[in-house]
Design an enzyme around this catalytic site. Sequence first.
Site, PDB file in Angstrom:
ATOM      1  N   GLN A  71       0.946  -0.920  -0.492  1.00 53.13           N
ATOM      2  CA  GLN A  71      -0.027  -0.230  -0.426  1.00 53.13           C
ATOM      3  C   GLN A  71       0.885   1.239   0.079  1.00 53.13           C
ATOM      4  OE1 GLN A  71      -2.665   0.752  -0.887  1.00 53.13           O
ATOM      5  NE2 GLN A  71      -4.011   2.146   0.629  1.00 53.13           N
ATOM      6  N   HIS A  80      -2.180  -3.951  -0.185  1.00 55.31           N
ATOM      7  CA  HIS A  80      -2.317  -4.125  -1.184  1.00 55.31           C
ATOM      8  C   HIS A  80      -3.161  -2.700  -1.833  1.00 55.31           C
ATOM      9  CE1 HIS A  80      -3.601  -7.136  -4.520  1.00 55.31           C
ATOM     10  NE2 HIS A  80      -2.594  -6.402  -4.906  1.00 55.31           N
ATOM     11  N   GLN A  81      -1.967  -1.877  -2.604  1.00 55.01           N
ATOM     12  CA  GLN A  81      -2.225  -1.173  -3.516  1.00 55.01           C
ATOM     13  C   GLN A  81      -3.085  -1.299  -3.635  1.00 55.01           C
ATOM     14  OE1 GLN A  81       0.710   1.540  -6.319  1.00 55.01           O
ATOM     15  NE2 GLN A  81      -0.497  -0.153  -7.075  1.00 55.01           N
ATOM     16  N   HIS A  82      -4.375   0.350  -3.071  1.00 52.67           N
ATOM     17  CA  HIS A  82      -5.371   0.018  -3.746  1.00 52.67           C
ATOM     18  C   HIS A  82      -6.452   1.102  -3.068  1.00 52.67           C
ATOM     19  CE1 HIS A  82      -5.870  -0.706   1.050  1.00 52.67           C
ATOM     20  NE2 HIS A  82      -7.279  -0.383   0.916  1.00 52.67           N
ATOM     21  N   PHE A  83      -7.161   2.156  -3.958  1.00 53.43           N
ATOM     22  CA  PHE A  83      -7.894   3.280  -3.732  1.00 53.43           C
ATOM     23  C   PHE A  83      -9.223   2.689  -3.040  1.00 53.43           C
ATOM     24  CE2 PHE A  83      -4.920   5.241  -6.251  1.00 53.43           C
ATOM     25  CZ  PHE A  83      -4.153   5.876  -5.965  1.00 53.43           C
TER      26      PHE A  83
END
Length: 404
Positions: free
Chosen positions: A201, A238-241
């Site tokens: 993230q 975990h990379q997210h928007f």
Amino acid sequence: MSIVQDSGSEVARYDYTEDDFVLHTAPWADGQPSQLSPFDKELHKRWDAAMAAGAFRYGIDHILTRIIPGSKGYVGQLNTLRATERRKPQEISSVSQPFNPKAFNFTWIKPGEVIFDLHNTTDGPLKNGDASAAGEAGHVSDGAVTNGHAQTTEAAQVSANGVEHSAEGKKSAVHRLVINVSPMEYGHCLLVPDVFGERPQVLTLTALKVAIETLLLCKHRGARLGFNSLCALSSVNHQHFHMYYFTYEQIVDHYPVDHLAGDYYEFTSLPCPGFVMQLHGTTVEGLARSAHKISSYLHENDIAHNLFMCRGVAFGEKRDSTLTTIRLFIWPRKKFIGNKSSEEFNVACIELGGHLPIKEEAGYYNLTEEDVDKIIETACLSEEHYQEIKATVIKMGQEVSNAS
């Protein structure tokens, strides 16, 4: 157009070009319902279908909304089920904590939770971030609709794990939109750039560009996107928007800002000060790079941060101006380690913008503006630390201005 295959199930892909970007939305002051783009309509249709199919942990009919009296116009929403039914947050101990493939991540979600993948087919960058709004011909391919017509092709090959490959066999990132199974508002989704890239993230330049482009596909003026870094209330590494639709104007949509240097401005109208940029006068690439410079500095210096994007009036314009744009906020804030706060609400990206998902009835009915200010202030850095960061941001802006 193509059918994207993921572990034996069909995943829709929304193909778009820069001609589909809606650069200006109607101001909130016009009092009319928000308009919808083809992207909005397709997302809403699929989100509603997932709700009807029971893919969520709960519905949103129980949510109550109250505008808290005061000059800031805080929007409080009682959502007791999100507080009790959501997935248990992961243990986060560092802003730079590595991705752990053995912990929950967004490659684990069920096929019925996928909205679609996003694919920009444009050759070349957006030429002018302030050109007039163009066409609205965005389309989805899964045997569903392409400008109103069913259509599929064999344009891409996809491996068993859903990673798309070009004709030359090179991997290309898959940017996926999925439902948030514990929604806080209508249309609540998670945008996961490069979903199979196993990225922690941490904001990347590509992720920022994908997020800005996703917001540009929306014509609904209440579309919002937000990002919480690790140690800033992110629940999944975990990379997210977060993305959702809101029907209430917020202070971040229209309040004045103060110029610092270059593309950087300061927003001080809420308890925690932060930095803000706009798309007006630049390009998607330019806005993404400006934001990435700040987020990279914060990450490298182990400073937790929250990011929020919304539609609002261009800087210097009056509240009812038709010159609207994307506003992008970044707040450096205190690191939060451990389980989430037991206060009436947690302080993350949307709360820093004035939208308050409240956990329990007493807080919902009794919170005053002064109470909200005090809770948000618990996330603020010391004045000395913030001023150090501010000085660095000013220097960044000056360097860019001098170079140009």
